[in-house]
Write a protein that holds these residues in place. Sequence first.
Motif, mmCIF file in Angstrom:
data_model
loop_
_atom_site.group_PDB
_atom_site.id
_atom_site.type_symbol
_atom_site.label_atom_id
_atom_site.label_comp_id
_atom_site.label_asym_id
_atom_site.label_seq_id
_atom_site.Cartn_x
_atom_site.Cartn_y
_atom_site.Cartn_z
ATOM 1 N N GLU A 6 -11.047 2.823 -1.188
ATOM 2 C CA GLU A 6 -9.541 2.443 -1.164
ATOM 3 C C GLU A 6 -8.902 1.571 -0.105
ATOM 4 O OE1 GLU A 6 -8.721 6.622 -3.333
ATOM 5 O OE2 GLU A 6 -7.852 6.119 -1.486
ATOM 6 N N SER A 7 -7.862 0.736 -0.231
ATOM 7 C CA SER A 7 -7.205 0.190 0.781
ATOM 8 C C SER A 7 -5.927 -0.242 0.325
ATOM 9 C CB SER A 7 -8.020 -1.104 1.303
ATOM 10 O OG SER A 7 -8.147 -1.920 0.199
ATOM 11 N N GLY A 8 -4.924 -0.289 1.288
ATOM 12 C CA GLY A 8 -3.589 -0.949 0.927
ATOM 13 C C GLY A 8 -2.357 -0.085 1.045
ATOM 14 N N GLY A 9 -2.573 1.184 1.384
ATOM 15 C CA GLY A 9 -1.465 1.967 1.804
ATOM 16 C C GLY A 9 -0.765 1.684 3.009
ATOM 17 N N ALA A 91 3.348 9.741 -1.209
ATOM 18 C CA ALA A 91 2.402 10.646 -1.540
ATOM 19 C C ALA A 91 0.903 9.924 -0.988
ATOM 20 C CB ALA A 91 2.382 10.750 -2.973
ATOM 21 N N VAL A 92 -0.098 10.808 -1.111
ATOM 22 C CA VAL A 92 -1.376 10.470 -0.913
ATOM 23 C C VAL A 92 -1.969 10.034 -2.009
ATOM 24 C CG1 VAL A 92 -3.841 10.963 -0.094
ATOM 25 C CG2 VAL A 92 -1.859 11.823 1.200
ATOM 26 N N TYR A 93 -2.272 8.668 -2.392
ATOM 27 C CA TYR A 93 -2.743 8.103 -3.502
ATOM 28 C C TYR A 93 -4.437 8.097 -3.684
ATOM 29 C CZ TYR A 93 1.887 6.602 -4.716
ATOM 30 O OH TYR A 93 3.179 6.656 -5.127
ATOM 31 N N TYR A 94 -5.116 8.537 -4.698
ATOM 32 C CA TYR A 94 -6.362 8.765 -4.833
ATOM 33 C C TYR A 94 -6.999 7.885 -5.973
ATOM 34 C CZ TYR A 94 -5.883 12.849 -1.969
ATOM 35 O OH TYR A 94 -5.339 13.872 -0.920
ATOM 36 N N CYS A 95 -7.776 7.125 -5.955
ATOM 37 C CA CYS A 95 -8.541 6.457 -6.757
ATOM 38 C C CYS A 95 -9.325 7.310 -7.531
ATOM 39 C CB CYS A 95 -9.433 5.199 -6.133
ATOM 40 S SG CYS A 95 -10.344 4.457 -7.353
ATOM 41 N N TYR A 96 -9.637 6.924 -8.781
ATOM 42 C CA TYR A 96 -10.353 8.150 -9.735
ATOM 43 C C TYR A 96 -11.095 7.182 -10.583
ATOM 44 C CZ TYR A 96 -10.835 10.713 -13.950
ATOM 45 O OH TYR A 96 -11.251 11.430 -15.095
ATOM 46 N N ILE A 97 -12.184 7.511 -10.939
ATOM 47 C CA ILE A 97 -13.277 6.843 -12.056
ATOM 48 C C ILE A 97 -13.738 8.024 -12.644
ATOM 49 C CG2 ILE A 97 -13.435 4.881 -10.559
ATOM 50 C CD1 ILE A 97 -16.388 5.747 -10.228
ATOM 51 N N GLN A 108 -11.098 8.460 -1.014
ATOM 52 C CA GLN A 108 -10.726 9.533 0.048
ATOM 53 C C GLN A 108 -9.384 9.655 0.061
ATOM 54 O OE1 GLN A 108 -11.574 6.216 0.445
ATOM 55 N NE2 GLN A 108 -10.268 5.395 1.883
ATOM 56 N N GLY A 109 -8.465 8.902 -0.660
ATOM 57 C CA GLY A 109 -7.080 8.839 -0.619
ATOM 58 C C GLY A 109 -6.543 7.995 0.510
ATOM 59 N N THR A 110 -5.367 7.371 0.366
ATOM 60 C CA THR A 110 -4.601 6.668 1.131
ATOM 61 C C THR A 110 -3.181 6.907 0.982
ATOM 62 O OG1 THR A 110 -4.160 3.990 1.821
ATOM 63 C CG2 THR A 110 -4.303 4.674 -0.585
ATOM 64 N N GLN A 111 -2.480 7.024 2.376
ATOM 65 C CA GLN A 111 -1.290 7.155 2.454
ATOM 66 C C GLN A 111 0.114 6.287 2.181
ATOM 67 O OE1 GLN A 111 0.069 10.549 3.418
ATOM 68 N NE2 GLN A 111 2.192 9.614 2.699
ATOM 69 N N VAL A 112 0.816 6.555 1.040
ATOM 70 C CA VAL A 112 1.864 5.515 1.145
ATOM 71 C C VAL A 112 3.236 6.319 1.344
ATOM 72 C CG1 VAL A 112 3.100 4.650 -0.929
ATOM 73 C CG2 VAL A 112 0.506 4.311 -0.925
#
Length: 116
Positions: A6-9, A91-97, A108-112
């Motif tokens: 993940e990236s971009g938070g 929030a912490v944003y998590y990618c899911y598949i 792993q989660g990215t903080q926004v």
Amino acid sequence: QVQLVESGGGLVQAGGSLRLSCAASVSIFRMNAMGWYRQAPGKERESVAIITRGGTKRYLDSVKDRFTISRDNAKNTVYLQMNSLKPEDTAVYYCYIQILYGSDYWGQGTQVTVSS
């Protein structure tokens, strides 16, 4: 082993925008669904946006008309464009598949963080 990067938070002021990216180590064509969840402190993890294998998109009511989920099949990547951000989006944003006929995987989660 499936990996999600993940990236971009980051930190943004209310009304601003961020774009999250999630690159998968497996082909999008092996996935039944992919998307984004978030978890704020003291709250349960919630589904923010999902895109299915067939391209159907589902959004959390509170983010409709502000967030857009998309994917790049060639890059095995899913994106979340977040506009008009509000402090309550912090929030912490998590990618899911979800692999077709297989398991679920999480990033792993990215903080926004959205400041008022």
